[in-house]
Design a protein around this motif. Sequence first.
Motif, PDB file in Angstrom:
ATOM      1  N   ASP A  33      36.548  37.333  59.494  1.00  0.00           N
ATOM      2  CA  ASP A  33      36.745  37.502  58.054  1.00  0.00           C
ATOM      3  C   ASP A  33      36.710  36.133  57.370  1.00  0.00           C
ATOM      4  OD1 ASP A  33      37.360  38.655  55.600  1.00  0.00           O
ATOM      5  OD2 ASP A  33      39.514  38.641  55.963  1.00  0.00           O
ATOM      6  N   HIS A  34      37.440  35.203  57.955  1.00  0.00           N
ATOM      7  CA  HIS A  34      37.543  33.892  57.318  1.00  0.00           C
ATOM      8  C   HIS A  34      36.225  33.123  57.398  1.00  0.00           C
ATOM      9  CE1 HIS A  34      39.891  30.809  55.429  1.00  0.00           C
ATOM     10  NE2 HIS A  34      39.235  29.938  56.173  1.00  0.00           N
ATOM     11  N   GLY A  88      33.846  34.337  55.003  1.00  0.00           N
ATOM     12  CA  GLY A  88      34.245  33.832  53.682  1.00  0.00           C
ATOM     13  C   GLY A  88      33.797  32.392  53.468  1.00  0.00           C
ATOM     14  N   ILE A  89      33.927  31.575  54.515  1.00  0.00           N
ATOM     15  CA  ILE A  89      33.481  30.175  54.396  1.00  0.00           C
ATOM     16  C   ILE A  89      31.968  30.122  54.244  1.00  0.00           C
ATOM     17  CG2 ILE A  89      33.296  27.969  55.606  1.00  0.00           C
ATOM     18  CD1 ILE A  89      35.970  28.511  56.902  1.00  0.00           C
ATOM     19  N   ALA A 148      31.225  30.832  50.754  1.00  0.00           N
ATOM     20  CA  ALA A 148      31.583  29.686  49.913  1.00  0.00           C
ATOM     21  C   ALA A 148      30.541  28.580  50.063  1.00  0.00           C
ATOM     22  CB  ALA A 148      32.981  29.183  50.281  1.00  0.00           C
ATOM     23  N   MET A 190      36.048  37.673  47.716  1.00  0.00           N
ATOM     24  CA  MET A 190      37.091  38.391  48.466  1.00  0.00           C
ATOM     25  C   MET A 190      36.427  39.460  49.331  1.00  0.00           C
ATOM     26  SD  MET A 190      40.341  37.697  47.207  1.00  0.00           S
ATOM     27  CE  MET A 190      41.329  39.112  46.762  1.00  0.00           C
ATOM     28  N   THR A 191      37.036  39.740  50.462  1.00  0.00           N
ATOM     29  CA  THR A 191      36.524  40.785  51.344  1.00  0.00           C
ATOM     30  C   THR A 191      36.787  42.159  50.729  1.00  0.00           C
ATOM     31  OG1 THR A 191      37.373  39.389  53.104  1.00  0.00           O
ATOM     32  CG2 THR A 191      36.489  41.533  53.753  1.00  0.00           C
ATOM     33  N   ALA A 192      35.741  42.966  50.545  1.00  0.00           N
ATOM     34  CA  ALA A 192      35.922  44.360  50.122  1.00  0.00           C
ATOM     35  C   ALA A 192      36.055  45.236  51.368  1.00  0.00           C
ATOM     36  CB  ALA A 192      34.758  44.816  49.256  1.00  0.00           C
ATOM     37  N   TRP A 193      35.147  45.037  52.330  1.00  0.00           N
ATOM     38  CA  TRP A 193      35.318  45.688  53.642  1.00  0.00           C
ATOM     39  C   TRP A 193      34.705  44.802  54.720  1.00  0.00           C
ATOM     40  CZ3 TRP A 193      30.648  46.382  55.838  1.00  0.00           C
ATOM     41  CH2 TRP A 193      29.562  46.786  55.058  1.00  0.00           C
ATOM     42  N   ARG A 210      27.638  40.595  41.882  1.00  0.00           N
ATOM     43  CA  ARG A 210      28.823  39.963  42.485  1.00  0.00           C
ATOM     44  C   ARG A 210      29.002  40.370  43.943  1.00  0.00           C
ATOM     45  NH1 ARG A 210      33.470  42.099  39.499  1.00  0.00           N
ATOM     46  NH2 ARG A 210      34.682  40.672  40.769  1.00  0.00           N
ATOM     47  N   LYS A 211      28.146  41.259  44.452  1.00  0.00           N
ATOM     48  CA  LYS A 211      28.328  41.747  45.833  1.00  0.00           C
ATOM     49  C   LYS A 211      27.543  40.884  46.819  1.00  0.00           C
ATOM     50  CE  LYS A 211      27.197  46.021  44.816  1.00  0.00           C
ATOM     51  NZ  LYS A 211      26.995  47.472  44.913  1.00  0.00           N
ATOM     52  N   LEU A 259      31.218  43.256  53.328  1.00  0.00           N
ATOM     53  CA  LEU A 259      30.868  43.195  51.910  1.00  0.00           C
ATOM     54  C   LEU A 259      31.953  42.382  51.219  1.00  0.00           C
ATOM     55  CD1 LEU A 259      29.100  44.204  49.485  1.00  0.00           C
ATOM     56  CD2 LEU A 259      30.853  45.974  49.175  1.00  0.00           C
ATOM     57  N   VAL A 271      33.126  40.530  47.420  1.00  0.00           N
ATOM     58  CA  VAL A 271      32.902  40.602  45.969  1.00  0.00           C
ATOM     59  C   VAL A 271      33.342  39.268  45.358  1.00  0.00           C
ATOM     60  CG1 VAL A 271      33.499  41.805  43.831  1.00  0.00           C
ATOM     61  CG2 VAL A 271      33.215  43.110  45.956  1.00  0.00           C
ATOM     62  N   ARG A 283      36.376  37.145  40.280  1.00  0.00           N
ATOM     63  CA  ARG A 283      36.077  37.224  38.844  1.00  0.00           C
ATOM     64  C   ARG A 283      36.234  35.845  38.204  1.00  0.00           C
ATOM     65  NH1 ARG A 283      39.984  41.418  38.268  1.00  0.00           N
ATOM     66  NH2 ARG A 283      40.899  40.043  36.720  1.00  0.00           N
TER      67      ARG A 283
HETATM   68  C1  LIG Z   1      36.533  27.597  50.750  1.00  0.00           C
HETATM   69  C2  LIG Z   1      36.943  28.989  50.528  1.00  0.00           C
HETATM   70  C3  LIG Z   1      36.880  29.788  51.784  1.00  0.00           C
HETATM   71  C4  LIG Z   1      37.517  31.090  51.528  1.00  0.00           C
HETATM   72  C5  LIG Z   1      37.534  31.946  52.744  1.00  0.00           C
HETATM   73  C6  LIG Z   1      38.556  32.991  52.522  1.00  0.00           C
HETATM   74  C7  LIG Z   1      38.184  34.247  53.209  1.00  0.00           C
HETATM   75  C8  LIG Z   1      39.321  35.161  53.020  1.00  0.00           C
HETATM   76  C9  LIG Z   1      38.818  36.557  53.065  1.00  0.00           C
HETATM   77  C10 LIG Z   1      39.959  37.460  52.737  1.00  0.00           C
HETATM   78  O1  LIG Z   1      40.773  37.722  53.575  1.00  0.00           O
HETATM   79  S1  LIG Z   1      40.098  38.079  51.145  1.00  0.00           S
HETATM   80  C11 LIG Z   1      41.589  39.088  51.261  1.00  0.00           C
HETATM   81  C12 LIG Z   1      41.299  40.513  51.629  1.00  0.00           C
HETATM   82  N1  LIG Z   1      40.625  41.182  50.536  1.00  0.00           N
HETATM   83  C13 LIG Z   1      41.313  41.578  49.472  1.00  0.00           C
HETATM   84  O2  LIG Z   1      42.517  41.464  49.361  1.00  0.00           O
HETATM   85  C14 LIG Z   1      40.513  42.233  48.377  1.00  0.00           C
HETATM   86  C15 LIG Z   1      41.308  43.300  47.671  1.00  0.00           C
HETATM   87  N2  LIG Z   1      40.427  43.982  46.743  1.00  0.00           N
HETATM   88  C16 LIG Z   1      40.177  43.429  45.516  1.00  0.00           C
HETATM   89  O3  LIG Z   1      40.779  42.425  45.101  1.00  0.00           O
HETATM   90  C17 LIG Z   1      39.157  44.093  44.695  1.00  0.00           C
HETATM   91  O4  LIG Z   1      39.059  45.460  45.048  1.00  0.00           O
HETATM   92  C18 LIG Z   1      37.776  43.421  44.833  1.00  0.00           C
HETATM   93  C19 LIG Z   1      37.879  41.911  44.470  1.00  0.00           C
HETATM   94  C20 LIG Z   1      37.186  43.548  46.261  1.00  0.00           C
HETATM   95  C21 LIG Z   1      36.818  44.077  43.869  1.00  0.00           C
HETATM   96  O5  LIG Z   1      37.470  44.195  42.616  1.00  0.00           O
HETATM   97  P1  LIG Z   1      36.782  43.718  41.274  1.00  0.00           P
HETATM   98  O6  LIG Z   1      37.562  44.323  40.144  1.00  0.00           O
HETATM   99  O7  LIG Z   1      36.609  42.247  41.249  1.00  0.00           O
HETATM  100  O8  LIG Z   1      35.323  44.367  41.349  1.00  0.00           O
HETATM  101  P2  LIG Z   1      34.858  45.848  40.980  1.00  0.00           P
HETATM  102  O9  LIG Z   1      35.850  46.878  41.396  1.00  0.00           O
HETATM  103  O10 LIG Z   1      34.403  45.815  39.552  1.00  0.00           O
HETATM  104  O11 LIG Z   1      33.595  46.027  41.955  1.00  0.00           O
HETATM  105  C22 LIG Z   1      32.493  45.147  41.853  1.00  0.00           C
HETATM  106  C23 LIG Z   1      31.398  45.784  42.693  1.00  0.00           C
HETATM  107  O12 LIG Z   1      31.811  45.777  44.068  1.00  0.00           O
HETATM  108  C24 LIG Z   1      31.851  47.121  44.577  1.00  0.00           C
HETATM  109  N3  LIG Z   1      33.021  47.248  45.454  1.00  0.00           N
HETATM  110  C25 LIG Z   1      34.254  46.800  45.217  1.00  0.00           C
HETATM  111  N4  LIG Z   1      35.062  47.111  46.248  1.00  0.00           N
HETATM  112  C26 LIG Z   1      34.308  47.789  47.134  1.00  0.00           C
HETATM  113  C27 LIG Z   1      34.559  48.373  48.403  1.00  0.00           C
HETATM  114  N5  LIG Z   1      35.762  48.308  48.969  1.00  0.00           N
HETATM  115  N6  LIG Z   1      33.560  48.975  49.047  1.00  0.00           N
HETATM  116  C28 LIG Z   1      32.313  49.042  48.503  1.00  0.00           C
HETATM  117  N7  LIG Z   1      32.010  48.476  47.298  1.00  0.00           N
HETATM  118  C29 LIG Z   1      32.994  47.881  46.628  1.00  0.00           C
HETATM  119  C30 LIG Z   1      32.032  47.970  43.334  1.00  0.00           C
HETATM  120  O13 LIG Z   1      31.561  49.286  43.577  1.00  0.00           O
HETATM  121  C31 LIG Z   1      31.162  47.229  42.350  1.00  0.00           C
HETATM  122  O14 LIG Z   1      29.812  47.516  42.627  1.00  0.00           O
HETATM  123  P3  LIG Z   1      28.697  47.672  41.476  1.00  0.00           P
HETATM  124  O15 LIG Z   1      28.637  46.305  40.805  1.00  0.00           O
HETATM  125  O16 LIG Z   1      27.422  48.037  42.188  1.00  0.00           O
HETATM  126  O17 LIG Z   1      29.213  48.733  40.557  1.00  0.00           O
END
Ligand SMILES: CCCCCCCCCC(=O)SCCNC(=O)CCNC(=O)[C@H](O)C(C)(C)COP(=O)(O)OP(=O)(O)OC[C@H]1O[C@@H](n2cnc3c(N)ncnc32)[C@H](O)[C@@H]1OP(=O)(O)O
Length: 213
Positions: free
Chosen positions: A138-139, A142-143, A146, A153-156, A183-184, A204, A206, A209
Motif C-alpha cells: 500500500d505504502h 503510494g510512493i 507521489a 489516498m488508497t480507495a481499494w 483523480r483516479k 485504485l 484517488v 482533493r
Molecule cells: C510522499 C507521499 C507518500 C504517501 C504514501 C502514502 C500511502 C498511504 C496509503 C494509505 O494508506 S491512504 C489511507 C487509506 N485510505 C483511506 O483512508 C481512504 C478513505 N477514503 C477516502 O478518503 C475517500 O473515499 C477517497 C479519498 C478514496 C475518495 O473520496 P473523494 O471524495 O476524494 O472522491 P470521490 O468520492 O468524489 O470519488 C472520486 C472518484 O473515485 C471513485 N472512487 C472513490 N472511492 C472508490 C472506491 N472505493 N472504489 C472505486 N472507486 C472509487 C469515485 O467513484 C469517483 O470516480 P468518478 O470520478 O469516475 O466518478
Amino acid sequence: MTEPVPAEGEASPADPHLAPEPAPTGAEGIAQLAAAARRVVDTVVHADPPADAALLAAKLHAIADEIAGSGRISPPRWDNPEHNRDHNPVTGAANPLAPPLTVSADGTGGVVGTATLGFPYQGPPGHVHGGISALLLDHVLGIANAAAGHRAMTAWLRVSYHRPLPLLTECTVRGKRVSSEGRKIRATGTISTGHGTHVSAEGLFVAVRPDLA
Ligand SMILES: CCCCCCCCCC(=O)SCCNC(=O)CCNC(=O)[C@H](O)C(C)(C)COP(=O)(O)OP(=O)(O)OC[C@H]1O[C@@H](n2cnc3c(N)ncnc32)[C@H](O)[C@@H]1OP(=O)(O)O
C-alpha cells in the motif's frame, strides 16, 4: 599479545567510550532513538521471559518518560513532507514500527525498496504476516504515485499471496503507477526475494482533493 597501554591522559582508540560520536540533533537523533526502540521490540518479541521482567519494564518506562520530557512534535499536516516522510510506519526512519524500508527510483518510472523483516512482523511461523505485506505494498504504491506527481489516498487494494514470504530474508518491494484518469490512479506492485514473487498487488488511488493537499 598485550595491548599497548596508552600514556597517561591519552585516549585509547580501542575504547569507544573515550571518543564519543558528536551528539545527534533533529531528525538524526530521532532516527537513532527509533533504531534503538526497534531493537528493543525485536528483542522482546523473541525473548525468554527474564526473571527480572518487572524491573526491566520499569526501566523502559523511565526511559519513555525521559524521552517524553523533551516534548512532542506539532500535529501532522498534509503539507508537511518531513512528517509524511519520517514518521510513516513503512519507510519512516523516525518510526520504530517501520522496518524501515528504504525506497528509491527504479530507473523505469517506478520505485523499489528493500527490507529484511524480523520476528515482530511474523504471521505464519517463520513467515511475514499478510497484513504487513499489504502495508508495505500500500505504502510503496503510494510512493510510486507521489513520484509520478500524484499525492493520493488508497480507495481499494487487491493483494494476492502467491507463496509465503520468509522472515529474515531480504525482500524487494516494487511499485509503479500504471494509469491515471481524472483523480483516479491505478498502481501495481510486488514483493519478491531470490525465490521469485511472493506477493503482488493492484490498487485504485484517488488524488487528494486540492483543498486538503
Ligand atoms: C510522499 C507521499 C507518500 C504517501 C504514501 C502514502 C500511502 C498511504 C496509503 C494509505 O494508506 S491512504 C489511507 C487509506 N485510505 C483511506 O483512508 C481512504 C478513505 N477514503 C477516502 O478518503 C475517500 O473515499 C477517497 C479519498 C478514496 C475518495 O473520496 P473523494 O471524495 O476524494 O472522491 P470521490 O468520492 O468524489 O470519488 C472520486 C472518484 O473515485 C471513485 N472512487 C472513490 N472511492 C472508490 C472506491 N472505493 N472504489 C472505486 N472507486 C472509487 C469515485 O467513484 C469517483 O470516480 P468518478 O470520478 O469516475 O466518478
